[in-house]
Design a protein around this motif. Sequence first.
Motif, PDB file in Angstrom:
ATOM      1  N   GLU A  95      -0.465   2.211  -2.326  1.00 55.28           N
ATOM      2  CA  GLU A  95       0.990   2.240  -2.435  1.00 55.28           C
ATOM      3  C   GLU A  95       1.460   3.565  -3.036  1.00 55.28           C
ATOM      4  O   GLU A  95       2.443   4.157  -2.569  1.00 55.28           O
ATOM      5  CB  GLU A  95       1.480   1.072  -3.292  1.00 55.28           C
ATOM      6  CG  GLU A  95       1.339  -0.273  -2.625  1.00 55.28           C
ATOM      7  CD  GLU A  95       1.627  -1.431  -3.578  1.00 55.28           C
ATOM      8  OE1 GLU A  95       1.961  -1.187  -4.762  1.00 55.28           O
ATOM      9  OE2 GLU A  95       1.493  -2.577  -3.128  1.00 55.28           O
ATOM     10  N   GLN A  98       0.981   6.342  -0.455  1.00 54.07           N
ATOM     11  CA  GLN A  98       2.032   6.246   0.555  1.00 54.07           C
ATOM     12  C   GLN A  98       3.342   6.829   0.031  1.00 54.07           C
ATOM     13  O   GLN A  98       4.011   7.600   0.711  1.00 54.07           O
ATOM     14  CB  GLN A  98       2.233   4.788   0.981  1.00 54.07           C
ATOM     15  CG  GLN A  98       3.311   4.582   2.018  1.00 54.07           C
ATOM     16  CD  GLN A  98       2.918   5.144   3.369  1.00 54.07           C
ATOM     17  OE1 GLN A  98       1.782   5.028   3.766  1.00 54.07           O
ATOM     18  NE2 GLN A  98       3.854   5.749   4.052  1.00 54.07           N
ATOM     19  N   GLU A 102       5.360  10.148   1.447  1.00 58.53           N
ATOM     20  CA  GLU A 102       6.762  10.063   1.858  1.00 58.53           C
ATOM     21  C   GLU A 102       7.622  11.049   1.073  1.00 58.53           C
ATOM     22  O   GLU A 102       8.506  11.695   1.639  1.00 58.53           O
ATOM     23  CB  GLU A 102       7.275   8.632   1.685  1.00 58.53           C
ATOM     24  CG  GLU A 102       6.702   7.681   2.704  1.00 58.53           C
ATOM     25  CD  GLU A 102       7.045   6.228   2.434  1.00 58.53           C
ATOM     26  OE1 GLU A 102       7.797   5.931   1.472  1.00 58.53           O
ATOM     27  OE2 GLU A 102       6.553   5.369   3.194  1.00 58.53           O
ATOM     28  N   ARG A 147      -0.793  10.429   6.488  1.00 58.26           N
ATOM     29  CA  ARG A 147      -0.049   9.198   6.735  1.00 58.26           C
ATOM     30  C   ARG A 147      -0.887   8.214   7.559  1.00 58.26           C
ATOM     31  O   ARG A 147      -0.921   7.023   7.297  1.00 58.26           O
ATOM     32  CB  ARG A 147       1.253   9.530   7.458  1.00 58.26           C
ATOM     33  CG  ARG A 147       2.141   8.350   7.717  1.00 58.26           C
ATOM     34  CD  ARG A 147       3.435   8.772   8.386  1.00 58.26           C
ATOM     35  NE  ARG A 147       4.218   9.673   7.580  1.00 58.26           N
ATOM     36  CZ  ARG A 147       5.015   9.310   6.569  1.00 58.26           C
ATOM     37  NH1 ARG A 147       5.102   8.042   6.248  1.00 58.26           N
ATOM     38  NH2 ARG A 147       5.696  10.196   5.886  1.00 58.26           N
ATOM     39  N   VAL A 150      -3.630   6.553   5.415  1.00 55.84           N
ATOM     40  CA  VAL A 150      -3.088   5.495   4.565  1.00 55.84           C
ATOM     41  C   VAL A 150      -2.769   4.260   5.412  1.00 55.84           C
ATOM     42  O   VAL A 150      -3.086   3.134   5.018  1.00 55.84           O
ATOM     43  CB  VAL A 150      -1.840   5.978   3.792  1.00 55.84           C
ATOM     44  CG1 VAL A 150      -1.196   4.844   3.018  1.00 55.84           C
ATOM     45  CG2 VAL A 150      -2.211   7.123   2.855  1.00 55.84           C
ATOM     46  N   ARG A 154      -4.447   0.620   4.978  1.00 52.21           N
ATOM     47  CA  ARG A 154      -3.641  -0.595   4.795  1.00 52.21           C
ATOM     48  C   ARG A 154      -4.002  -1.649   5.843  1.00 52.21           C
ATOM     49  O   ARG A 154      -4.031  -2.837   5.546  1.00 52.21           O
ATOM     50  CB  ARG A 154      -2.152  -0.276   4.855  1.00 52.21           C
ATOM     51  CG  ARG A 154      -1.656   0.395   3.602  1.00 52.21           C
ATOM     52  CD  ARG A 154      -0.168   0.721   3.718  1.00 52.21           C
ATOM     53  NE  ARG A 154       0.357   0.988   2.424  1.00 52.21           N
ATOM     54  CZ  ARG A 154       0.952   0.081   1.648  1.00 52.21           C
ATOM     55  NH1 ARG A 154       1.097  -1.145   2.053  1.00 52.21           N
ATOM     56  NH2 ARG A 154       1.411   0.410   0.471  1.00 52.21           N
TER      57      ARG A 154
END
Length: 177
Positions: A95, A98, A102, A147, A150, A154
């Motif tokens: 998390e 991520q 972002e 990205r 990740v 996930r």
Amino acid sequence: MATLDSRVLELIETLVTARLDWLAFELIEGIRFGRTAEESEEVLAAARQSIRSDAQPKARGEPQVLLAEPEPIPAGEQVEWAAAYVEERLETALEQLQASIEALDFIVESTNEPEDPQDLAQAASSKTEQGTALVLVDVEGDRKSSREDVAGARDEFPALRAALAEWATRTRGQATI
């Protein structure tokens, strides 16, 4: 301070092999330190109310210890505790990774935006899905997280959760050394 259950060593070795030394150290330290006592819901509610009302705390009765003594994690419970801890920490790390990607994407995009509206429209139509990648360089080599990395992690997280549960179940039946 609890003694490390030898059955947890397999998980620690797996973490080290996966280059998650930081998590292996946290796990060992967590077991050695033990469970910290949590405040009761009533005490937390009273503290929230006191803060919201901007009231000055009033001394009542005898002074109390702010931090209770940690409770050792018994050897029989360390396997379950370790599996739950690793799952929680890896989920939290994903998390955070991520969120970092972002935030970096936002910074990169906001500094690279053209000021001319015509150039802005052209840049938007030709934009690719390259995105931002985090690269950590250490003595063991580069560690890159994009990205896509990740998102892939996930997607695989349920498999990790299942593998940790299977390890805990299998290990629970073994005798401690």
